[in-house]
Design a protein around this motif. Structure first.
Motif, PDB file in Angstrom:
ATOM      1  N   ARG A  60      -3.407  -0.777   0.279  1.00  0.00           N
ATOM      2  CA  ARG A  60      -2.598  -1.799  -0.393  1.00  0.00           C
ATOM      3  C   ARG A  60      -3.467  -2.595  -1.377  1.00  0.00           C
ATOM      4  O   ARG A  60      -3.055  -2.881  -2.489  1.00  0.00           O
ATOM      5  CB  ARG A  60      -1.956  -2.727   0.627  1.00  0.00           C
ATOM      6  CG  ARG A  60      -0.949  -3.680   0.023  1.00  0.00           C
ATOM      7  CD  ARG A  60      -0.224  -4.464   1.105  1.00  0.00           C
ATOM      8  NE  ARG A  60       0.495  -3.616   2.030  1.00  0.00           N
ATOM      9  CZ  ARG A  60       1.735  -3.171   1.844  1.00  0.00           C
ATOM     10  NH1 ARG A  60       2.380  -3.498   0.753  1.00  0.00           N
ATOM     11  NH2 ARG A  60       2.323  -2.424   2.743  1.00  0.00           N
ATOM     12  N   THR A  61      -4.690  -2.938  -0.990  1.00  0.00           N
ATOM     13  CA  THR A  61      -5.600  -3.664  -1.867  1.00  0.00           C
ATOM     14  C   THR A  61      -6.238  -2.730  -2.889  1.00  0.00           C
ATOM     15  O   THR A  61      -6.337  -3.067  -4.071  1.00  0.00           O
ATOM     16  CB  THR A  61      -6.690  -4.372  -1.042  1.00  0.00           C
ATOM     17  OG1 THR A  61      -6.045  -5.293  -0.151  1.00  0.00           O
ATOM     18  CG2 THR A  61      -7.665  -5.123  -1.922  1.00  0.00           C
ATOM     19  N   ALA A  62      -6.651  -1.548  -2.460  1.00  0.00           N
ATOM     20  CA  ALA A  62      -7.325  -0.609  -3.356  1.00  0.00           C
ATOM     21  C   ALA A  62      -6.447  -0.220  -4.536  1.00  0.00           C
ATOM     22  O   ALA A  62      -6.945  -0.014  -5.644  1.00  0.00           O
ATOM     23  CB  ALA A  62      -7.757   0.634  -2.587  1.00  0.00           C
ATOM     24  N   PHE A  63      -5.148  -0.115  -4.317  1.00  0.00           N
ATOM     25  CA  PHE A  63      -4.229   0.326  -5.365  1.00  0.00           C
ATOM     26  C   PHE A  63      -3.259  -0.778  -5.764  1.00  0.00           C
ATOM     27  O   PHE A  63      -2.123  -0.513  -6.139  1.00  0.00           O
ATOM     28  CB  PHE A  63      -3.477   1.571  -4.898  1.00  0.00           C
ATOM     29  CG  PHE A  63      -4.377   2.718  -4.549  1.00  0.00           C
ATOM     30  CD1 PHE A  63      -5.198   3.284  -5.501  1.00  0.00           C
ATOM     31  CD2 PHE A  63      -4.414   3.224  -3.261  1.00  0.00           C
ATOM     32  CE1 PHE A  63      -6.042   4.334  -5.184  1.00  0.00           C
ATOM     33  CE2 PHE A  63      -5.246   4.277  -2.933  1.00  0.00           C
ATOM     34  CZ  PHE A  63      -6.068   4.840  -3.900  1.00  0.00           C
ATOM     35  N   ILE A  64      -3.712  -2.019  -5.728  1.00  0.00           N
ATOM     36  CA  ILE A  64      -2.830  -3.164  -5.949  1.00  0.00           C
ATOM     37  C   ILE A  64      -2.132  -3.121  -7.311  1.00  0.00           C
ATOM     38  O   ILE A  64      -0.985  -3.539  -7.442  1.00  0.00           O
ATOM     39  CB  ILE A  64      -3.582  -4.496  -5.748  1.00  0.00           C
ATOM     40  CG1 ILE A  64      -2.587  -5.645  -5.645  1.00  0.00           C
ATOM     41  CG2 ILE A  64      -4.616  -4.719  -6.848  1.00  0.00           C
ATOM     42  CD1 ILE A  64      -3.168  -6.908  -5.069  1.00  0.00           C
ATOM     43  N   ASP A  65      -2.783  -2.621  -8.330  1.00  0.00           N
ATOM     44  CA  ASP A  65      -2.189  -2.579  -9.666  1.00  0.00           C
ATOM     45  C   ASP A  65      -1.565  -1.234  -9.991  1.00  0.00           C
ATOM     46  O   ASP A  65      -1.100  -1.019 -11.114  1.00  0.00           O
ATOM     47  CB  ASP A  65      -3.250  -2.915 -10.718  1.00  0.00           C
ATOM     48  CG  ASP A  65      -3.758  -4.348 -10.577  1.00  0.00           C
ATOM     49  OD1 ASP A  65      -2.936  -5.232 -10.246  1.00  0.00           O
ATOM     50  OD2 ASP A  65      -4.962  -4.574 -10.787  1.00  0.00           O
TER      51      ASP A  65
END
Length: 166
Positions: A60-65
């Motif tokens: 979720r954080t690694a691919f936030i954008d």
């Protein structure tokens, strides 16, 4: 008569309660297999380079954008792909992976088609990706979908860079 379940492509996050766990498993399989193919096999996720371990432990954080596409068979995640938001009109596709037990069912093609549609909807004018030279099946798939080999933007040996106009 076929016993195959229908495969659904969904955008993540938020589609199903089990999607995040399934995504982490698919990313772990992808990275562990890639490291082994590069001759740098590791026993488990803890042995992965930091940038890959973070993707597995906290997608979720690694691919936030980014937009993550999942292929689901029922409520089981069987394939994934990440497509980045356009920068200067260009999106990037990465982390395409299909669970080996589900290969040959058009899952990768479906994920790629959904990624190209998403990139177009997002305003991208072209899409790029990189693939390891030994993944000849993936390269053939990309070529069938209109990608061509382009000048490398990555210094890693044996990495093939490809691009497609939308």
């Amino acid at each position: 008569m076929s016993d195959q379940r229908e495969i659904a492509i969904v955008r993540w996050p938020g589609q199903t309660p089990s999607a995040e766990d399934g995504l982490a498993r698919l990313l772990a399989d992808y990275h562990l297999r890639t490291e082994a193919e590069k001759g740098e096999a590791v026993a488990d996720v803890d042995g992965l380079p930091d940038r890959y371990r973070i993707e597995v432990s906290d997608p979720r954080t690694a691919f936030i954008d980014d937009v993550v596409l999942l292929a689901l068979s029922g409520d089981t995640s069987v394939g994934c792909l990440v497509v980045t938001a356009p920068t200067d009109g260009q999106s990037e596709i990465k982390r395409l992976w299909t669970d080996p037990a589900f290969r040959g069912q058009g899952i990768a093609s479906g994920l790629l088609s959904a990624a190209l549609a998403h990139a177009t909807e997002s305003g991208a004018t072209d899409v790029r990706l990189s693939v390891w030279k030994w993944r000849t099946g993936a390269i053939a798939l990309y070529e069938r979908l209109g990608f061509t080999v382009s000048e490398s933007w990555d210094e890693r040996d044996l990495l093939v860079c490809m691009q497609r106009a939308l």
